[in-house]
Each structure stands twice: as C-alpha cells, then as structure tokens.
Design a protein around this motif. Structure first.
Motif, PDB file in Angstrom:
ATOM      1  N   CYS A 268       0.837  -1.208   0.000  1.00 25.02           N
ATOM      2  CA  CYS A 268       0.000   0.000   0.000  1.00 25.02           C
ATOM      3  C   CYS A 268       0.873   1.259   0.000  1.00 25.02           C
ATOM      4  O   CYS A 268       1.861   1.340   0.723  1.00 25.02           O
ATOM      5  CB  CYS A 268      -0.918  -0.006   1.218  1.00 25.02           C
ATOM      6  N   ALA A 269       0.443   2.228  -0.818  1.00 27.39           N
ATOM      7  CA  ALA A 269       1.240   3.448  -0.944  1.00 27.39           C
ATOM      8  C   ALA A 269       0.719   4.557  -0.038  1.00 27.39           C
ATOM      9  O   ALA A 269       1.324   5.614   0.059  1.00 27.39           O
ATOM     10  CB  ALA A 269       1.232   3.913  -2.395  1.00 27.39           C
ATOM     11  N   ALA A 270      -0.399   4.325   0.630  1.00 27.26           N
ATOM     12  CA  ALA A 270      -1.002   5.386   1.434  1.00 27.26           C
ATOM     13  C   ALA A 270      -0.276   5.546   2.767  1.00 27.26           C
ATOM     14  O   ALA A 270       0.601   4.758   3.120  1.00 27.26           O
ATOM     15  CB  ALA A 270      -2.475   5.080   1.670  1.00 27.26           C
TER      16      ALA A 270
ATOM     17  N   PRO B  70      -2.597  -0.879   5.819  1.00 27.85           N
ATOM     18  CA  PRO B  70      -3.101  -0.775   4.455  1.00 27.85           C
ATOM     19  C   PRO B  70      -4.388   0.025   4.440  1.00 27.85           C
ATOM     20  O   PRO B  70      -5.254  -0.172   5.284  1.00 27.85           O
ATOM     21  CB  PRO B  70      -3.368  -2.235   4.069  1.00 27.85           C
ATOM     22  N   CYS B  71      -4.525   0.894   3.460  1.00 23.66           N
ATOM     23  CA  CYS B  71      -5.661   1.821   3.472  1.00 23.66           C
ATOM     24  C   CYS B  71      -6.950   1.121   3.052  1.00 23.66           C
ATOM     25  O   CYS B  71      -8.036   1.543   3.428  1.00 23.66           O
ATOM     26  CB  CYS B  71      -5.378   3.016   2.569  1.00 23.66           C
ATOM     27  N   GLY B  72      -6.820   0.070   2.240  1.00 28.02           N
ATOM     28  CA  GLY B  72      -8.005  -0.649   1.791  1.00 28.02           C
ATOM     29  C   GLY B  72      -8.702   0.014   0.623  1.00 28.02           C
ATOM     30  O   GLY B  72      -9.680  -0.522   0.101  1.00 28.02           O
ATOM     31  N   ARG B  73      -8.213   1.185   0.186  1.00 26.70           N
ATOM     32  CA  ARG B  73      -8.925   1.920  -0.867  1.00 26.70           C
ATOM     33  C   ARG B  73      -8.088   2.103  -2.134  1.00 26.70           C
ATOM     34  O   ARG B  73      -8.620   2.213  -3.217  1.00 26.70           O
ATOM     35  CB  ARG B  73      -9.338   3.308  -0.359  1.00 26.70           C
ATOM     36  N   CYS B  74      -6.746   2.128  -1.983  1.00 28.89           N
ATOM     37  CA  CYS B  74      -5.926   2.393  -3.171  1.00 28.89           C
ATOM     38  C   CYS B  74      -5.960   1.186  -4.123  1.00 28.89           C
ATOM     39  O   CYS B  74      -6.427   0.105  -3.762  1.00 28.89           O
ATOM     40  CB  CYS B  74      -4.489   2.726  -2.759  1.00 28.89           C
TER      41      CYS B  74
ATOM     42  N   CYS C 262      -4.246  -1.873  -2.687  1.00 28.00           N
ATOM     43  CA  CYS C 262      -5.020  -2.577  -1.657  1.00 28.00           C
ATOM     44  C   CYS C 262      -6.183  -3.356  -2.267  1.00 28.00           C
ATOM     45  O   CYS C 262      -6.478  -4.474  -1.859  1.00 28.00           O
ATOM     46  CB  CYS C 262      -5.554  -1.586  -0.620  1.00 28.00           C
TER      47      CYS C 262
HETATM   48 ZN   LIG Z   1      -3.775   1.102   0.134  1.00 27.38          ZN
END
Ligand SMILES: [Zn+2]
Length: 397
Positions: free
Chosen positions: A52-54, A58-62, A65
């Motif tokens: 994940c790059a956020a 893990p952001c779960g949205r990018c 993810c």
């Molecule tokens: Zn993410």
C-alpha cells in the motif's frame, strides 16, 4: 467477492504495522500457530500493507489494496500445498501445478471461506518451489516489493527422504533477491527443516478471542449464534476448522476422536463394530492418523488432569473434549494412551483402518470402561455383547 476481514489479531497487526512503519519487517517471517486461526490471512494482510502506498497502511482503498484484497495483485504471490498432478513430468509438471494454483486462487476469490483441510497428499512440490524462485528473481511489476505468502510451509518436506523442495527453498532464503519478502505460515513449525527455521523470524499467532471467531462465523458463514458458540469452543477458535466441519470438506480430527472415545466408553460391542465398519479397509491415511493423534492428545490431557494438573494449564477447550474421562484413574488413562500409540504405529505401517479401530475400541473399552466381572447373561444376550467386554455403562453417565 474479495478476502474477508481478518478478525481477532489486532494486537499483532498493530505490532507488525509499527515494525513496517519503521522499516523493520524482516525479509523472511514465519507465522506459526494452530491450524485455521488466520495465519495465511494475516500474512496476506501484511503483504497488502507492504504494497500500500497510502499513509495509513493498508488503506483498503488504493489500487494496490484493492488488487491485494481481490487476490489479483501482481506482486503478491500466494502459494500453498497442492495435490500432485498425475501422468505428467518435467516442465509440464510445473505448468500443471501453476495452473492448479491459479484455479485454487480463483476458487478462493469466488468463495473466500476456504476451509482448513486435512489433505495430507497435498504438498509444496519441488516444481512449486522452482516457480517461486523464478518469480522471485523478476522485478516487482507495480509495487515496491515482491511478497510471497507460503501457507503450510512444513509440507515442503512431505517425506524425510525427499528434501529437495525444502533445500531449493533454502537457497531463496539464503540469498533473497532485493525487494523480496517471504512470509511462511505453519501449524507444525517443528516439521520445517531446522535450516529453514533458523533463517526466518518466527511470529507466534494465537487463536482469535472466541467471541470474535463466533461473530465472524455468524456474519460470514451463516451459523446461528448457538452453533457458532459451540463450534468455536470445540475448535478453540479455529475458524478454518469450523468451516471444514460445516462444509464437510474435511473434518476436524478432534471431533472424530471424541466420537471414538465416547463409543469406547459407552458403546456396546455392536456399537463398536458399527463404528469400526465405518472406516475404510485401506487408504485414508492422512486424516486417519490426524484423528489418532487428536485422540492421543485428549487422553494425555485427561491423564494430566486426573494426575492433578490444573485444567487451566491445558489449552482452552480441552475441558470440553476430555469430558468425563478426566475422573478416571491416571493408570487407566496411561494404559489407554499406550493403546492409541499402538494404533498409530499400525496406521503408520499402512494397517487397515477398520481393523485398527476395531481393536483400538475394544482395548480402550477394556482400559477405560468399568468391566463387569460377573456379566449378566441376559444383558449379554440383549445386545450381543461379549461378556468380556461388557460395561456397566448405565452406571456411567
Ligand atoms: Zn492502500
């Protein structure tokens, strides 16, 4: 569908996230703990965190993810034991195994509630390890690293006589390409090659709290509150084992062990023969030895409690399993353990499961049952019981 939430491991997740934030995730980790408690799911979660790059990973949205949650991330590679392909050799074998892996991933995407199975014929064969190594030397396609999650890693040595797969894997751990992370999981870490064990940082995973496992089963597996509560108690919170039981894909060996023990304690001779006849005359070795192992564990636990060990010192859930057996004399329980050991030897020698169970039930019944020295002939005639094996089981429960 995509991967279901990871439940009951928030403390460990926080520790791992902290380690990742300070750049301290080692290149190889081993998640160890009982079967079916979410070790592979946890490793996949860490893989998505790594990718994940956020900021709040893990952001779960990018994109990363979402791909990871969908088992589609090009740099998250999930491997696990597979059955041996038949009638192929050489490179074709590796292709076949890779096809089977992709099919299994597709099946897990379609049904993210995959059960913990006892398919002992499935292994991480040498061609699978070669596939892992081939993928590991390629550069990551979109992420910062390539992450390999390898479930049931102890199956890399299906037999002590063929350690090639494990040795080939060792080479990868010794000289990992840069930007490669390897997360192993195992419920039997003692079965891993010591040389592999010594090159990975071990992370102990404990079962989720029973309430968390119960809530998960109610929400995602359609169990009622009552069913879920009983199931998680019986399996010590192993969601995977509960799913295996309810799907019929592979039973929790402890449940079958309980059934045999109950039959030995209370069944008539006819009951015992009927139960034994339910076992195949050949084959079924993996699940069968797992069941015998579970039976031996239950009896050893019962012997420990009978000899005065506080029940609290044993694993949670043991009390439910050993039931009334704990009130028997420790010597009887020790004798019973000996009978199970003999049965396990016979099973390891490829003995006939039906015969083994038949002999074992009679032996356990003698060791644990209250044998009447003066059996009443009429009772004997009623259920066809050989008077030598007659229990006064009515006095028992
Ligand atoms: Zn993410």
């Amino acid at each position: 569908m995509s991967l279901l939430p990871l439940v009951g491991h928030s403390d460990l997740q926080a520790r791992l996230a902290g380690a990742a934030d300070s750049g301290r995730i080692p290149q190889s980790l081993l998640f160890r703990g009982p079967p079916g408690i979410g070790k592979q799911r946890l490793a996949l979660w860490l893989a998505s965190l790594v990718q994940c790059a956020a900021g709040d990973r893990p952001c779960g949205r990018c994109t990363s993810c979402r791909l990871a949650a969908d088992l589609q991330h090009p740099d998250v590679h999930w491997f696990f034991p597979l059955p041996s392909p038949t009638k192929v050799s050489g490179d074709r074998r590796r292709e076949k195994l890779e096809e089977a892996r992709l099919e299994e991933l597709e099946a897990r995407r379609a049904n993210p509630l995959w059960p913990t199975t006892g398919d002992e014929a499935a292994s991480i064969f040498l061609p699978i390890v070669e596939e892992i190594r081939a993928k590991a030397v390629r550069r990551p396609a979109m992420g910062r690293s390539s992450v390999f999650v390898i479930g049931d890693a102890e199956r890399m040595v299906p037999q002590a006589s063929s350690p090639e797969a494990a040795n080939a894997f060792l080479k990868l751990l010794e000289e990992p390409p840069p930007d490669t992370l390897v997360f192993l999981t195992s419920s039997r870490p003692g079965a891993l090659l010591p040389t592999i064990r010594s090159r990975v940082l071990q992370v102990r995973v404990t079962p989720p709290p029973l309430e968390a496992a119960q809530a998960f089963l109610v929400q995602y597996a359609g169990l009622s509150e009552g069913e879920a509560a009983l199931a998680v108690r019986r399996t010590d919170g192993s969601i995977g084992s509960v799913l295996a039981l309810s799907s019929g894909d592979g039973a929790d060996p402890r449940v079958e062990a309980d059934r045999l023990l109950a039959c030995a304690l209370k069944g008539s001779r006819a009951d015992r023969l009927r139960v034994a006849a339910g076992y195949p005359p050949a084959g079924a070795r993996g699940a069968f030895s797992g069941m015998l192992e579970a039976l031996e564990t239950s009896l050893r636990d019962a012997a420990a409690v009978a000899a005065g060990m506080p029940e609290a010192a044993l694993d949670a859930g043991v009390g439910d399993r050993i039931g009334e057996v704990r009130s028997l004399a420790p010597e009887r329980l020790a004798e019973a353990v000996g009978h199970v050991e003999a049965a396990r030897d016979a099973a390891a020698g490829n003995g006939n499961p039906e015969t083994i169970v038949s002999v074992l039930l009679a032996d356990l019944s003698n060791a644990l049952g209250i044998v009447s020295r003066n059996a009443q002939p009429n009772i004997s005639a009623r259920d066809g019981t050989d008077s030598r094996f007659l229990h006064i089981m009515e006095d028992y429960g």
